[in-house]
Design an enzyme around this catalytic site. Sequence first.
Site, PDB file in Angstrom:
ATOM      1  N   ASP A   1      23.233  31.429  41.391  1.00 22.25           N
ATOM      2  CA  ASP A   1      22.829  30.744  40.161  1.00 22.25           C
ATOM      3  C   ASP A   1      23.650  29.461  40.060  1.00 22.25           C
ATOM      4  O   ASP A   1      24.858  29.473  40.337  1.00 22.25           O
ATOM      5  CB  ASP A   1      23.080  31.651  38.955  1.00 22.25           C
ATOM      6  CG  ASP A   1      22.616  31.038  37.647  1.00 22.25           C
ATOM      7  OD1 ASP A   1      21.598  31.506  37.116  1.00 22.25           O
ATOM      8  OD2 ASP A   1      23.268  30.098  37.155  1.00 22.25           O
TER       9      ASP A   1
ATOM     10  N   HIS B   1      18.377  32.321  41.919  1.00 20.87           N
ATOM     11  CA  HIS B   1      17.824  32.617  40.600  1.00 20.87           C
ATOM     12  C   HIS B   1      17.463  31.302  39.912  1.00 20.87           C
ATOM     13  O   HIS B   1      18.227  30.347  39.949  1.00 20.87           O
ATOM     14  CB  HIS B   1      18.889  33.339  39.762  1.00 20.87           C
ATOM     15  CG  HIS B   1      18.565  33.415  38.307  1.00 20.87           C
ATOM     16  ND1 HIS B   1      19.290  32.741  37.338  1.00 20.87           N
ATOM     17  CD2 HIS B   1      17.588  34.083  37.653  1.00 20.87           C
ATOM     18  CE1 HIS B   1      18.770  33.007  36.147  1.00 20.87           C
ATOM     19  NE2 HIS B   1      17.751  33.808  36.306  1.00 20.87           N
TER      20      HIS B   1
ATOM     21  N   TYR C   1      15.966  29.763  24.832  1.00 19.50           N
ATOM     22  CA  TYR C   1      16.561  29.098  25.993  1.00 19.50           C
ATOM     23  C   TYR C   1      17.332  27.857  25.572  1.00 19.50           C
ATOM     24  O   TYR C   1      16.805  26.996  24.876  1.00 19.50           O
ATOM     25  CB  TYR C   1      15.470  28.729  27.002  1.00 19.50           C
ATOM     26  CG  TYR C   1      15.009  29.923  27.778  1.00 19.50           C
ATOM     27  CD1 TYR C   1      15.535  31.191  27.527  1.00 19.50           C
ATOM     28  CD2 TYR C   1      14.053  29.806  28.778  1.00 19.50           C
ATOM     29  CE1 TYR C   1      15.133  32.282  28.244  1.00 19.50           C
ATOM     30  CE2 TYR C   1      13.643  30.904  29.501  1.00 19.50           C
ATOM     31  CZ  TYR C   1      14.180  32.145  29.229  1.00 19.50           C
ATOM     32  OH  TYR C   1      13.782  33.237  29.948  1.00 19.50           O
TER      33      TYR C   1
ATOM     34  N   GLU D   1      22.447  36.460  39.399  1.00 21.49           N
ATOM     35  CA  GLU D   1      22.406  35.545  38.253  1.00 21.49           C
ATOM     36  C   GLU D   1      23.534  35.805  37.261  1.00 21.49           C
ATOM     37  O   GLU D   1      23.920  34.911  36.517  1.00 21.49           O
ATOM     38  CB  GLU D   1      21.050  35.606  37.552  1.00 21.49           C
ATOM     39  CG  GLU D   1      20.776  36.884  36.799  1.00 21.49           C
ATOM     40  CD  GLU D   1      19.375  36.914  36.190  1.00 21.49           C
ATOM     41  OE1 GLU D   1      18.431  37.216  36.922  1.00 21.49           O
ATOM     42  OE2 GLU D   1      19.230  36.630  34.986  1.00 21.49           O
TER      43      GLU D   1
ATOM     44  N   GLU E   1      15.847  43.833  41.903  1.00 19.26           N
ATOM     45  CA  GLU E   1      16.805  42.833  41.422  1.00 19.26           C
ATOM     46  C   GLU E   1      17.549  43.373  40.205  1.00 19.26           C
ATOM     47  O   GLU E   1      16.951  44.000  39.333  1.00 19.26           O
ATOM     48  CB  GLU E   1      16.012  41.576  41.052  1.00 19.26           C
ATOM     49  CG  GLU E   1      16.806  40.480  40.403  1.00 19.26           C
ATOM     50  CD  GLU E   1      15.964  39.205  40.255  1.00 19.26           C
ATOM     51  OE1 GLU E   1      14.997  39.023  41.031  1.00 19.26           O
ATOM     52  OE2 GLU E   1      16.270  38.395  39.368  1.00 19.26           O
TER      53      GLU E   1
ATOM     54  N   ASP F   1      12.298  43.468  39.143  1.00 18.94           N
ATOM     55  CA  ASP F   1      13.540  43.020  38.495  1.00 18.94           C
ATOM     56  C   ASP F   1      13.798  43.874  37.266  1.00 18.94           C
ATOM     57  O   ASP F   1      13.000  43.893  36.337  1.00 18.94           O
ATOM     58  CB  ASP F   1      13.358  41.550  38.091  1.00 18.94           C
ATOM     59  CG  ASP F   1      14.596  40.948  37.425  1.00 18.94           C
ATOM     60  OD1 ASP F   1      15.594  41.680  37.223  1.00 18.94           O
ATOM     61  OD2 ASP F   1      14.549  39.747  37.093  1.00 18.94           O
TER      62      ASP F   1
ATOM     63  N   LYS G   1       8.734  42.236  36.239  1.00 18.57           N
ATOM     64  CA  LYS G   1       9.805  42.864  35.467  1.00 18.57           C
ATOM     65  C   LYS G   1       9.524  44.356  35.366  1.00 18.57           C
ATOM     66  O   LYS G   1       8.373  44.765  35.148  1.00 18.57           O
ATOM     67  CB  LYS G   1       9.864  42.262  34.061  1.00 18.57           C
ATOM     68  CG  LYS G   1      10.188  40.779  34.051  1.00 18.57           C
ATOM     69  CD  LYS G   1      11.634  40.531  34.427  1.00 18.57           C
ATOM     70  CE  LYS G   1      11.963  39.047  34.390  1.00 18.57           C
ATOM     71  NZ  LYS G   1      13.375  38.800  34.709  1.00 18.57           N
TER      72      LYS G   1
END
Lengths: 462, 462
Positions: free
Chosen positions: A322, A349, A32, A299, A272, A246, A218
């Site tokens: 987003d 998001h 990230y 997103e 999603e 998602d 997920k």
Amino acid sequence: MARIVDVDVMDIRFPTSRELDGSDAMNPDPDYSAAYVVLRTDTDAEGHGLAFTIGRGNDVQAAAIRALAPHVVGRQVPRDAAALGALSRELVGDSQLRWLGPEKGVVHMAVGAVVNAAWDLAAKLAGRPLWMFLAEMRPEELVGLVDFRYLSDALTRDEALAILRAAEPGRAERTKLLLDKGYPAYTTSPGWLGYSDAKLTHLARSAVADGFDMIKLKVGGDLGDDVRRMRLAREAVGDGVRIAVDANQRWDVADAVSWMSALAEFDPYWIEEPTSPDDVLGHLAIARALRPIRVATGEHVHNRVMFKQLLASGAIDVLQLDAARVGGVNENIAILLLAAKFGVPVCPHAGGVGLCELVQHLAMFDFVAVSGTWENRVIEWVDHLHEHFTDPATVRNGRYTTPTTPGFSAQLRPSSLHHFTYPSGPAWAPTPGHSRAYGPLSEAQHVHKPANGEEGDEGGTA
Amino acid sequence: MARIVDVDVMDIRFPTSRELDGSDAMNPDPDYSAAYVVLRTDTDAEGHGLAFTIGRGNDVQAAAIRALAPHVVGRQVPRDAAALGALSRELVGDSQLRWLGPEKGVVHMAVGAVVNAAWDLAAKLAGRPLWMFLAEMRPEELVGLVDFRYLSDALTRDEALAILRAAEPGRAERTKLLLDKGYPAYTTSPGWLGYSDAKLTHLARSAVADGFDMIKLKVGGDLGDDVRRMRLAREAVGDGVRIAVDANQRWDVADAVSWMSALAEFDPYWIEEPTSPDDVLGHLAIARALRPIRVATGEHVHNRVMFKQLLASGAIDVLQLDAARVGGVNENIAILLLAAKFGVPVCPHAGGVGLCELVQHLAMFDFVAVSGTWENRVIEWVDHLHEHFTDPATVRNGRYTTPTTPGFSAQLRPSSLHHFTYPSGPAWAPTPGHSRAYGPLSEAQHVHKPANGEEGDEGGTA
């Protein structure tokens, strides 16, 4: 008359891939990161903004932000709607940089980072949290922030003005509600693909105990696994709690329909990113086949023109705005207005670096001054990396606490900026077994497949 | 086994804005540029490729190409379909870089530049011009080059295979035809917005005298001017010559319909880029309102998923493939197959830096091995900057001469690389009146409006 005198751009990366934080069906090993920008002025005031990335390429993103500096350096600090509208138009309209999009990808995200930094600066100077700074503007000022080019077949300036005027009477009451109660959140913590069944069950129960009435899982790795996980999650939370799923763009249209049909018995609230974020007509086909299951995306939807089509065609039931993908606050106001026009709830998001901090302001502004409701609205919550921010987002009892500190809340602490600067910061000093960021790519770094390990953490973008 | 040992990336810019070459309704002052890449090997063989930009941001584009180098350096030189398919999949699939698109903008154009350079290298080693190298591959090899993800609702691998097999019997005959006759071209030379009426008329007549049966005019500045210019052009070329018009994304949907309705009496052949390249449904609305005038787009359409929608919905009648916008040869094969499936002619976008050189190979491959026809097909011709290439595209009697030199034809001469390197090359040495590339931006550099001057040259992307 204060001026912007410098634009500092930093390459900040958190080595989250070491623990597989945030791994999903398409993003096996994200680090990230933030291409981070500080607008320095000839006073003490600063504006902070960022583009969120997941590692490699954060330097490219930083270079794109630097390319915008000539539009900003020497400029009078923009403090009102007129100046913030003019800045956005100038950045989006650079005809040479526009060629590299137009209005998409690295260059557009760079515009978003700089525009958001300018809003942070203006809100700080106004002594207001961003949501309130926006919600105190007149409807005429707000529509002046929006670029209606390419939107007029779906939303005109006059229609936007009417939406904002209709919401004016209730502003004060909703501001008070927001400050008293905060804003509804949901949590993605239980649902990462790599978790064991026991961990999923435990975290799903914890989420309900913590006051959440919605969680997200997920999906998209293996159908048998997803059926088992969805059943466990439903058993853990009961019928009264919503479970969204998602797929992170994993499927073609037919795959999305068949896979979700197999999960339908567990009452998924939304699906999603079932497919490519570019595929308006694909989302429409999926939505038609799967209703009443909602289709959500956003997103990776790169600008207002794409959202216009997703909304006008009926391809999405939930819009996942987003804060750091499109051209910043100004374009997100256009997107909120489009969503209001078509009656589609905006559920931002979040996760990543600073996305919770940023999107809360946009959702709260929407509540006070645009849609005027939080019915069916909910902001994603991922409890990760908040400790690096000077004004971190917080969630209590399943609701975001309404921020009251002036600004846009996306300012990283100086110590974090130092520690996570790539590649020179202490966090990136090579250690045994964790040196791959410096070496050639390993196979695991670029293959789209679900993370199969049992390890993971509650982090993630989602 | 030769290996790639280095990736050289150069920032090459031609100061075309000094003469307003190529100015149109959205691009007032382009400096035609290339983020240029050379794949060096441990032999004498090299692969050359480029991403075309229009000035500022070429450094960002170059940085994105450099970010791909770890995928390429040390790799065995890809010489066949299997290796070229694997390279493309690895570059597109870098999960961290993918976040910056996905499959769009700066990062995707970087993938295209590297993929195209690898094809240049492979074709050179095979001793074939690229079009022939491709056209000699078996259908099974060609479909192996394509990423069908997100396409299967419109085109499956089996359907693609059937298209290619159907074209197999006539390959030899069409190859001979192509070498004998070249490929049909049209010219944009008469039509730049800044030209005087006299110059427009003169150039339109010259185009017909030179053997062209189609020309193109830029429109979208002022309706009265466009009506007058269109009338002059029609009078100059007569009824037997097609006149296309190009708005460069200038309009919203309603503007496009009303403006083109006013030009309809002059029988425009197509309207190119009437609105945002992202607006599939907008193009569809425009196409429905304007038929029989054709709607064309493509130079800014960022990937196969967008083309899939434009084709499947019937939003475009002409597909303007670009060699340097999408992910290179591999994705363009997908796009050619999609166009063949939906029976839409491909008329490539060219101009800029090296686009004529590149797209001719793709159109010729399409003729020999995919669509099998040049009916209603035509490649854009802009007679500009070709002198900088070692194997320049040439047009005679309104037709591209079929290239026979091995490779992809986009190799710049060493002297040109030296002269136009930005900012250190001799072409960029500051001279009185032309120093703005180094200074702060002037207003003229970022405002979207038509060039009003009378000056200009026959250059341009289109």
